[in-house]
Structure formats: structure tokens, C-alpha cells
Write a protein that holds these residues in place. Structure first.
Motif, PDB file in Angstrom:
ATOM      1  N   TYR A  89       0.855  -1.198   0.000  1.00  0.00           N
ATOM      2  CA  TYR A  89       0.000   0.000   0.000  1.00  0.00           C
ATOM      3  C   TYR A  89       0.885   1.241   0.000  1.00  0.00           C
ATOM      4  N   VAL A  92       3.283   3.777   5.190  1.00  0.00           N
ATOM      5  CA  VAL A  92       3.022   3.346   6.569  1.00  0.00           C
ATOM      6  C   VAL A  92       2.110   4.382   7.225  1.00  0.00           C
ATOM      7  N   ASP A  97      -3.567   0.329   8.763  1.00  0.00           N
ATOM      8  CA  ASP A  97      -3.592  -0.609   9.904  1.00  0.00           C
ATOM      9  C   ASP A  97      -5.028  -1.064  10.175  1.00  0.00           C
ATOM     10  N   THR A 118      -1.334 -17.089   4.308  1.00  0.00           N
ATOM     11  CA  THR A 118      -0.208 -16.266   4.763  1.00  0.00           C
ATOM     12  C   THR A 118      -0.069 -15.112   3.791  1.00  0.00           C
ATOM     13  N   TYR A 119       0.317 -13.988   4.326  1.00  0.00           N
ATOM     14  CA  TYR A 119       0.474 -12.841   3.432  1.00  0.00           C
ATOM     15  C   TYR A 119       1.444 -11.827   4.016  1.00  0.00           C
ATOM     16  N   GLU A 120       1.930 -11.026   3.098  1.00  0.00           N
ATOM     17  CA  GLU A 120       2.750  -9.889   3.508  1.00  0.00           C
ATOM     18  C   GLU A 120       1.967  -8.619   3.219  1.00  0.00           C
ATOM     19  N   TYR A 121       2.157  -7.674   4.081  1.00  0.00           N
ATOM     20  CA  TYR A 121       1.378  -6.434   3.992  1.00  0.00           C
ATOM     21  C   TYR A 121       2.374  -5.302   4.250  1.00  0.00           C
ATOM     22  N   MET A 122       2.921  -4.803   3.156  1.00  0.00           N
ATOM     23  CA  MET A 122       4.102  -3.959   3.289  1.00  0.00           C
ATOM     24  C   MET A 122       3.899  -2.586   2.638  1.00  0.00           C
ATOM     25  N   ALA A 123       4.632  -1.619   3.190  1.00  0.00           N
ATOM     26  CA  ALA A 123       4.566  -0.259   2.627  1.00  0.00           C
ATOM     27  C   ALA A 123       5.844   0.485   2.957  1.00  0.00           C
ATOM     28  N   GLU A 125       7.975   3.995   4.038  1.00  0.00           N
ATOM     29  CA  GLU A 125       7.726   5.042   5.043  1.00  0.00           C
ATOM     30  C   GLU A 125       7.100   6.279   4.401  1.00  0.00           C
TER      31      GLU A 125
ATOM     32  N   ILE B 118       9.743  -4.348  10.433  1.00  0.00           N
ATOM     33  CA  ILE B 118       8.860  -5.337   9.816  1.00  0.00           C
ATOM     34  C   ILE B 118       8.471  -6.352  10.890  1.00  0.00           C
ATOM     35  N   THR B 124       1.399 -13.645   8.972  1.00  0.00           N
ATOM     36  CA  THR B 124       1.569 -12.396   8.220  1.00  0.00           C
ATOM     37  C   THR B 124       2.935 -11.770   8.487  1.00  0.00           C
ATOM     38  N   THR B 125       3.312 -10.948   7.526  1.00  0.00           N
ATOM     39  CA  THR B 125       4.494 -10.097   7.695  1.00  0.00           C
ATOM     40  C   THR B 125       4.054  -8.714   7.267  1.00  0.00           C
ATOM     41  N   TYR B 126       4.276  -7.748   8.106  1.00  0.00           N
ATOM     42  CA  TYR B 126       3.767  -6.415   7.761  1.00  0.00           C
ATOM     43  C   TYR B 126       4.663  -5.314   8.321  1.00  0.00           C
ATOM     44  N   THR B 127       4.557  -4.166   7.680  1.00  0.00           N
ATOM     45  CA  THR B 127       5.266  -2.996   8.200  1.00  0.00           C
ATOM     46  C   THR B 127       4.459  -2.463   9.381  1.00  0.00           C
ATOM     47  N   ARG B 129       5.322   0.125  11.922  1.00  0.00           N
ATOM     48  CA  ARG B 129       5.631   1.306  12.737  1.00  0.00           C
ATOM     49  C   ARG B 129       4.381   2.062  13.169  1.00  0.00           C
ATOM     50  N   ARG B 131       1.416   0.892  13.397  1.00  0.00           N
ATOM     51  CA  ARG B 131       0.460   0.052  14.109  1.00  0.00           C
ATOM     52  C   ARG B 131       0.873  -0.176  15.565  1.00  0.00           C
TER      53      ARG B 131
END
Lengths: 377, 501
Positions: A89, A92, A97, A118-123, A125, B118, B124-127, B129, B131
Motif C-alpha cells: 500500500y 506506513v 492498519d 499467509t500474506y505480507e502487507y508492506m509499505a 515510510e 517489519i 503475516t508479515t507487515y510494516t 511502525r 500500528r
């Protein structure tokens, strides 16, 4: 005879004493319940600007349905017992969230059905289309079942997404920003009416100002479709009224601090500013801080459910907020991703664009919305 | 004598009745006074017990949470050591390992955070900060405890430990954290207590974290908001200050008719306060129920005492009456016995001279009053008594007296026989005895005369009747006595013994 009489009296005395002692031993302790009564009232303090009788509000039912925390998976039976997704997305930020919580709810419900997701949810800064492209390229190599993206910049990202789809990667968009029209991503789950949200908020502002005054527009990230669309909706609305004027348009890049700084500067440049249209979640918080600090009377309308923004709404500093149903966005994103992973395309199982609602709330609605979203903090 | 006895008897009864009534009155007054004193003491005790009881309960609950936190920290340390010992080469393996730890230790959320903020969990793996607030700090040096308010209104307890030595897949990890739903902690501690005692967890801003109701007034509202108007502003501010300073305290307020006491103790390290509220009426109601039972028993006892005392009085009265009658009868009998002993001749059984003297006085009054018309006095004297005593002994003399008495009594069956001297008897005749007097005297004289021949007892008799001139019995007696002497001479002439040979 006299002695006998004495003996009788003595006998009676002893008997009476025994009875008295027995009775006293069994004498009950008197318990006095306090009869004082006091009326008990709970006061709710009203701070800052009082609620005006004419201020609009929405019904409790509308408020309660603004964000739906009660979801159940639909009847679709996934083909596999394990799925792996990658989501990225824009930046951050606590807005995403909230989306993540809806995703986790869906993941838990699938797990209860024996399906592991399972998943990754990344962004990054900060909002960056380039960063997003890098993440997508890396994810593509890892062979996820579905890759989801909240498009940071539709012009830059849409071609990348097309490439990925063309190479066989299952791609979807979600949450706040879809790709450009014509992009071959499989589906979008999220807000499909950002332009209208911007227009609605601005219309409320114009009405509040009597369709006359100077207005600033705070946008989020440059190029982010959702933010840009709302700003466009705001501009078009203001353009309808001859006595309304846009004095500034600024981008806070989804930073509260930057939104604050920008607002302070705008107010410095235009102290007579009448209103501010905020197009993302960080705008209204920064703008409200600045307005309170400078003592400006500018009316703020803005987006989303930031807890601090809701407090400003409650206090009357912010006039209205457009609250999106982030939880449903997250939940429906996972459900749609599972169907896409199974090879399904938009159609009967899921729409090409899954719209999630936005509800505009006012000062009278703030307390309940705050309680619904955060409980009492 | 009778008057004195009756007076004494009345005094005894009166004393018994008044004494009993006084004792009963004293008993009732004493009972009421004791009840009042116990009531005051009970109220004081209830207050003291309430505060002490509440503080102990709050402290126990707070310690349970503290122990839970301490245990969880220890388990997290062990889990991190375990993970560090595993040769994890891929994200998949890391997820599996996190899953194993999470399952083994029963955590809701068990996660690791790398140096780029991270967050890695089982699925899950997520960013993270934005949260997780603790990730806003560049470095984590100590254990952290925080409260997390999630979008969707759920609240969680977050525990964080630094992991400076943890490195997986070439990446340095900065922290490990777990999250509990506060609802789960509440369920674990079983906050429900049959609606008698209320528990709630509060943040230091007074926010109810446990969603449990702290009594009907405060309910699940913000504590300090709810206390407005219920307690004084000073008390409210003091409580706010205690919460801010993580101190313990208590306060009381009146709600309707109930006196409510609230006690709170800090849960170390969390910024939370464990509050316990009890409505004193609950304690009082329980005591009141017990008291009611005792009161009924007490009333019954008093009633029983009154009835018993009444019954006792009646029984005692009857007993007194019975005793009095028996005593009176006994006294009469004794008196009669003494009187008989005083008026009876012990040898012959007839009346003695004392009886004659008593009767003489009465007869004299009757004579003087003219009440008597028929009265005769017969004087009898035993012939030869002294001679028999001297020659044959007193036993023979006594027998002679008895024989003479028997002869006289056999003849004068309707007269009063008195032995007035050693050998002298007097018979007073009235009524039928008077009417048959002459026949009886003739018969006696005839027997006497026969006795002379038979050497049996000889009695000389003389008699006289009441004349109008007589003023007293003695007058009649003297005439009879004179006649008796004349007769004695006649009998001597017939051969009867005399005192002299």
C-alpha cells in the motif's frame, strides 16, 4: 415463712437473670442501612465549541453501519488449503492498519475452515511509486498466489500492473486507490467514489460558509488517485459557487506534521481563510492542530477516522469527516484474493470493483463513532 | 396470728410479682441496649471490613495480572532463546517456528520485529511502525508494557522484550512482542462475582479497559467522568492523581440507599488500576438477614421468658397457697396436740384440772350471763387410795385410779369427766347427762356398794345442781363436795376402805 418468701424472690431473680442473659446473648445486632439518598448524575463535559442545534448529523443506524466489524465469509469454497498473498500500500499509516485488521479477521475465519492464508502487507515510510514498483517486482519473483496493490500513482503503476498480469501474475488493487481505467488488474476492492467524497465534503463546507469564502485544499500524496480524485471533486464543487475561492492547494504526503506546517503557512498567508478541505487521513489532524493553535475560525472538512480527528470533530474544530469502512475493505480484499488465486475472474463470484461505503459524520456523531471505532480511550 | 400470716403471704406474692416484672423489664431494656450497641459496632465493623476486604481482593487480582505478565515475559525470553537456537533459513521456516511457539505458549499474537520495523507473525508479515507505538522508538532497550486500543474498539495488553542478540536469515531483530486481548485476561480472572462485588480494570485516564461494570452507577463509563457529582471534586481529583501516580486508594459514595465503597490498586508496570467496588448494603443485607433470624429468636425468647415467668408465677402462687394451707393445718394440729396434752390427764385420759379450770371460767361466764339452765356437778373421790399406795405401791394405786376412772366414765357417758386431784374426779353434766343424772348416780352407787363386797374400787360421790343463787361453778361444787363427804362416811360404814386402816 418470711425466709421462704426470701427464697422465692431469690429463685425468681436467678431465673430472670438466666433468661435475661440468654436473651441478651441471642440479641440481634441491629444493622442500619444508610437511608441517605443522593441523586447520581453523570455529566459529560462539553469542551471547545458547543454543538449547535442546526448542525447536521446522521442516524445512529447509519453511524453503526459506517464501519462493519461483523463479517462472515461467503459460501465460496476455496480450492486449496493454503494461499500466499503479497499486498503493498501507499505508505506506513494507521489508515492501512485498520484495513489490516479486516484482513486478519478474514484470515482467522479461513483458518477456522482449515484454510491457511499467509500474506505480507508492506509499505514504504513515504509514498513512492518507484518503491512500490520495486516491491511488486520482488514479490512477482516469489510466486505469491495473488499480489494486491493500493496504487500510489496510477499513471506510473498501471502499466507495471498490466505487465505483471500479462506475465501471468494475478494482480488486484485494493483499499483507497485503483489503477487507471483500462488497467488489466483483475479486481479492485475499496473506495470507488473518492471524487464524490471530495465533492460531498466540500458541498457541506460551502453550505456551512453560506457559499461564500476563501478555501484551502490539502491533498495527500501527489499522484495518489484517491487523494487527487477528492481534490478534484473539491475543486469542481467550489467552482460551482462564484463567491467561493480556492486560495491554496498543498500536498502533505500523508504526514500529519507536514499537514500542520502547511496549514500554519496557509493561515499566515491568508489569515481570513474560511475553510479547509482535507483529502486524506493526516490532513484534518494537522489542519485542526494549526487552527486551534492559531485561533483561526477556518472550517475544516476532511477524511477518515483518525482518533485525534474524531476528538477535534467532537470538540467542533472539525466540521465533518468522511469515514471509510476500512475493516470491510480488508476483509473483502482477502476474500476476493482467495477467489482470484483459484483462477476466478470478476463476474458472479466477485465484482470487478467492490465498492466500500463512506459516511460523512458531524459533531453530534463524533462521540458514538469514536466509541464504535476505538471504544473509550 | 392469722392476720400476720396473711400479710406475710401477700408480701411474698407481691415481691415475687414485682420482682419478676422488674427483671423482665430490665431484661428487655438490656436487650434493646445491647442490640443498639451491637448495631453501632456492626456498622463500624462493616466499614472497616469493607475497605480491608476490598483492598485485599483488588490486590489479589492485581497480583494475578502482575504474575501473568511476569510469567509471559519469562516465556517470551525462553521462546526467543528457542528461536535463536533454531537454524531458520527461510521466511516459511520462521513462520512455522513462530507458529510452534505461539501454540506451545498459547499466545494470541506472538511476533518478532526486525530492525526495519517489519513485523513477523505466524501468518503475516507487515510494516508495523504506525500500528505499534513501541516501534516509534528507534531502539528498544527494556521490557515494555503497553495498552493497545485497536480500531474496532478492542483493547489489548502488549508486552515487548528487546532481542539485541537475535539474528535470523542475516537480519537483526530488535524486539519480540505478544498481545493479549484484555477480555481474555478478564475471563481468566473470572471477574464475575455473583453480582455482589464489582471489578474493573482502568487505564490511568480512568478508561474502563475490561468492559465490566463497576456497579450500577459507575457502570462501564470512564471512572472520573462517572464520579462527577457523586463524590466531592477534591476526592475525584485525588483519585485522578492516584491513578496518574499509579498509587492505591479508596473512596465511598452514596448511591440511592446503598453505601458503596470503591478500592483501587495499581498493577505495576501497566499503568492500570484494578478497581473493586462493593455495595455495603450487600454486607449489611447479609448481616441483616442473619440479624433478622436472631431478632425473631430474640423475640421468641422474650415471649418465652414472659410466658415462663407468668407460668412460674402461677405455679408459685399455687405452691404458696398449698404450702400455706398445709402449714396452717399442721399448726392447727400441733396446737390441738399441745392443747390436748395440757388438758388431758396422762394416766386416765380424761380431762385434767387445767382443763377443768379453763372450762370453769367459761362456765362461770355462762352462769353469770344466765345462759345455763341445766348444770350438775358430781364430785367423786376414790376411797382408800393412800392406803393402797402405801401398802401395795404406786402401781397398784395407779391402777386403782384407772379403775375408778373407768367406773365413773362407764356410768357418766353423757358428761365431762375431769380428774381434779390425786383421787378426786369431777363430772359436769349438761343436757342429756343432766336429765339422766339421778339414774346414773343410783347405778354408780349400787355398783360401788357391790364393789365393797368384792373388794373392788370404791368411789364416793356427791352431787349438786345449779341454783338461781349460784354465781359460779364453785358454789355448786362445794355443795356436791359436802355431799360426797357424807357419802364417804356412809360407805365407810358399809365397810369400804379409807385412807386409814
Amino acid at each position: 415463712m418470711r425466709n421462704k418468701g426470701r427464697h422465692l424472690v431469690l429463685l425468681l431473680s436467678v431465673l430472670a437473670a438466666v433468661f435475661a442473659f440468654t436473651a441478651c446473648s441471642l440479641a440481634p445486632p441491629a444493622v442500619h442501612s444508610d437511608e441517605h439518598s443522593a441523586s447520581v448524575e453523570t455529566e459529560i463535559s462539553a469542551e471547545s465549541r458547543p454543538v449547535e442545534a442546526s448542525v447536521p448529523s446522521v442516524s445512529d443506524d447509519s453511524l453503526r453501519s459506517a464501519v462493519d466489524f461483523q463479517h462472515e465469509l461467503d459460501s465460496y469454497e476455496p480450492l486449496k488449503d493454503h494461499y500466499s498473498f503479497y499486498f503493498t500500500y501507499k505508505t506506513v499509516h494507521s489508515w492501512w492498519d485498520a484495513v489490516a485488521l479486516g484482513m486478519e479477521d478474514a484470515q482467522r475465519q479461513y483458518l477456522e475452515k482449515g484454510i491457511t492464508i499467509t500474506y505480507e502487507y508492506m509499505a514504504p515510510e513515504g509514498v513512492s511509486a518507484e518503491d512500490q514498483i520495486q516491491r511488486l517486482r520482488m514479490a512477482q519473483k516469489k510466486g505469491y498466489d495473488v499480489i494486491g496493490v493500493d496504487v500510489a500513482d496510477e499513471k506510473i503503476l498501471s502499466p507495471v500492473l498490466d505487465e505483471m498480469v500479462d506475465s501471468g501474475t494475478k494482480v488486484m488493487t485494493f483499499s483507497s486507490s485503483d489503477a487507471s481505467a483500462g488497467c488489466r488488474r483483475i479486481a479492485y476492492v475499496g473506495n470507488t467514489h473518492n471524487y464524490q467524497d471530495g465533492a460531498d465534503l466540500t458541498e457541506a463546507l460551502c453550505e456551512k460558509l453560506g457559499y461564500k469564502g476563501k478555501v484551502a485544499i490539502l491533498v495527500g500524496s501527489a499522484g495518489a488517485p484517491c487523494h487527487e480524485d477528492r481534490a478534484r471533486g473539491a475543486r469542481d464543487t467550489i467552482a460551482k459557487y462564484g463567491d467561493m475561492e480556492i486560495v491554496a492547494t498543498e500536498y502533505d504526503m500523508d504526514s500529519v506534521d507536514l499537514a500542520y506546517d502547511l496549514t500554519v503557512q496557509i493561515l499566515k498567508d491568508c489569515p481570513e481563510l474560511d475553510g479547509i478541505v482535507c483529502c486524506n487521513m493526516s490532513n484534518p489532524v494537522g489542519a485542526a492542530r494549526a487552527v486551534v493553535e492559531t485561533g483561526s475560525g477556518a472550517v475544516i472538512v476532511g477524511m477518515d477516522h483518525d482518533e485525534e480527528a474524531l476528538r477535534y470533530l467532537s470538540d467542533g474544530v472539525i466540521y465533518c469527516l468522511g469515514v471509510q469502512d476500512c475493516y470491510s475493505i480488508g476483509f473483502d480484499t482477502i476474500q476476493t484474493a482467495v477467489k482470484i488465486a483459484d483462477g476466478n475472474l470478476a463476474g458472479e463470484l466477485f465484482p470487478e470493483k467492490k465498492n466500500e461505503i463512506t459516511t460523512i459524520i458531524f459533531q453530534k456523531d463524533a462521540a458514538l463513532m469514536r466509541e464504535l471505532l476505538y471504544g473509550e480511550i | 396470728m392469722d392476720t400476720k400470716f396473711r400479710t406475710a403471704k401477700k408480701a411474698v406474692v407481691l415481691t415475687a410479682v414485682i420482682g419478676t416484672l422488674l427483671l423482665i423489664a430490665m431484661e428487655i431494656a438490656n436487650t434493646l441496649w445491647v442490640s443498639k450497641q451491637i448495631g453501632i459496632a456492626t456498622d463500624e465493623a462493616v466499614s472497616a471490613v469493607s475497605s480491608f476486604y476490598l483492598e485485599a481482593m483488588a490486590d489479589r487480582r492485581a497480583k494475578s495480572i502482575t504474575n501473568l505478565i511476569d510469567d509471559s515475559f519469562d516465556e517470551m525470553e525462553q521462546a526467543v532463546s528457542f528461536i535463536a537456537g533454531e537454524n531458520i533459513a527461510s521466511q516459511e521456516e520462521l513462520r512455522n517456528t513462530l507458529g510452534v511457539v505461539k501454540s506451545l505458549l498459547g499466545f494470541n499474537r506472538f511476533a518478532l520485529v526486525d530492525e526495519d520495523n517489519i513485523v513477523y507473525t505466524q501468518y503475516t508479515t507487515y510494516t508495523g511502525r504506525s500500528r505499534h507505538d513501541f516501534l516509534s522508538e528507534p531502539e528498544i532497550k527494556n521490557r515494555l508494557i503497553s495498552t493497545v486500543y485497536l480500531y474496532g474498539s478492542s483493547k489489548q495488553l502488549c508486552l515487548v522484550i528487546p532481542t539485541p542478540d537475535l539474528s535470523i536469515m542475516g537480519k537483526r531483530f530488535k524486539a519480540c512482542f505478544i498481545q493479549f486481548d484484555i477480555d481474555d485476561i478478564v475471563n481468566l480472572l473470572a471477574f464475575e462475582d455473583q453480582g455482589r462485588t464489582y471489578y474493573a480494570l482502568y487505564s490511568n485516564s480512568g478508561t474502563n479497559l475490561s468492559a465490566t461494570e463497576l456497579g450500577p452507577v459507575i457502570s462501564d463509563h470512564n471512572l472520573f467522568e462517572a464520579l462527577k457529582g457523586i463524590v466531592s471534586e477534591d476526592v475525584r481529583e485525588e483519585s485522578c492523581e492516584n491513578f496518574t501516580n499509579e498509587a492505591m486508594g479508596s473512596l465511598s459514595f452514596i448511591s440511592g440507599s446503598a453505601h458503596e465503597t470503591l478500592c483501587y490498586v495499581p498493577i505495576q508496570g501497566t499503568g492500570w488500576e484494578m478497581a473493586v467496588l462493593i455495595r455495603e448494603s450487600v454486607i449489611q443485607d447479609q448481616i441483616h438477614d442473619i440479624s433478622e433470624r436472631y431478632l425473631v429468636t430474640g423475640r421468641n425468647m422474650i415471649l418465652f421468658t414472659l410466658v415462663s415467668a407468668l407460668a412460674l408465677c402461677v405455679v408459685l402462687m399455687l405452691q404458696i397457697r398449698r404450702l400455706s394451707n398445709a402449714e396452717l393445718d399442721a399448726e392447727k394440729e400441733t396446737s390441738r396436740t399441745f392443747r390436748n396434752m395440757a388438758n388431758t390427764d396422762s394416766m386416765t385420759g380424761v380431762r385434767n384440772k387445767h382443763a377443768y379450770s379453763e372450762n370453769e371460767a367459761a362456765v362461770n361466764r355462762q352462769i353469770q350471763a344466765g345462759e345455763l339452765q341445766k348444770l350438775a356437778v358430781v364430785v367423786c373421790d376414790i376411797n382408800g387410795l393412800k392406803l393402797v399406795n402405801d401398802l401395795q405401791g404406786h402401781a397398784a394405786g395407779d391402777q386403782l385410779i384407772k379403775d375408778a376412772c373407768a367406773l365413773i366414765c362407764d356410768c357418766f357417758t353423757h358428761g365431762a369427766v375431769y380428774r381434779v386431784g390425786g383421787d378426786e374426779f369431777v363430772v359436769l353434766l349438761q343436757g342429756k347427762g343432766y336429765d339422766t343424772m339421778h339414774g346414773v348416780i343410783d347405778e354408780l352407787n349400787r355398783k360401788v356398794e357391790e364393789n365393797i363386797k368384792n373388794n373392788a374400787v370404791v368411789v364416793s360421790i356427791g352431787y349438786s345442781v345449779l341454783n338461781r343463787e349460784d354465781q359460779q361453778l364453785r358454789d355448786i361444787f362445794e355443795r356436791a363436795d359436802q355431799m360426797m363427804y357424807e357419802r364417804k362416811k356412809q360407805l365407810k360404814a358399809m365397810g369400804a376402805l379409807t385412807s386409814r386402816l
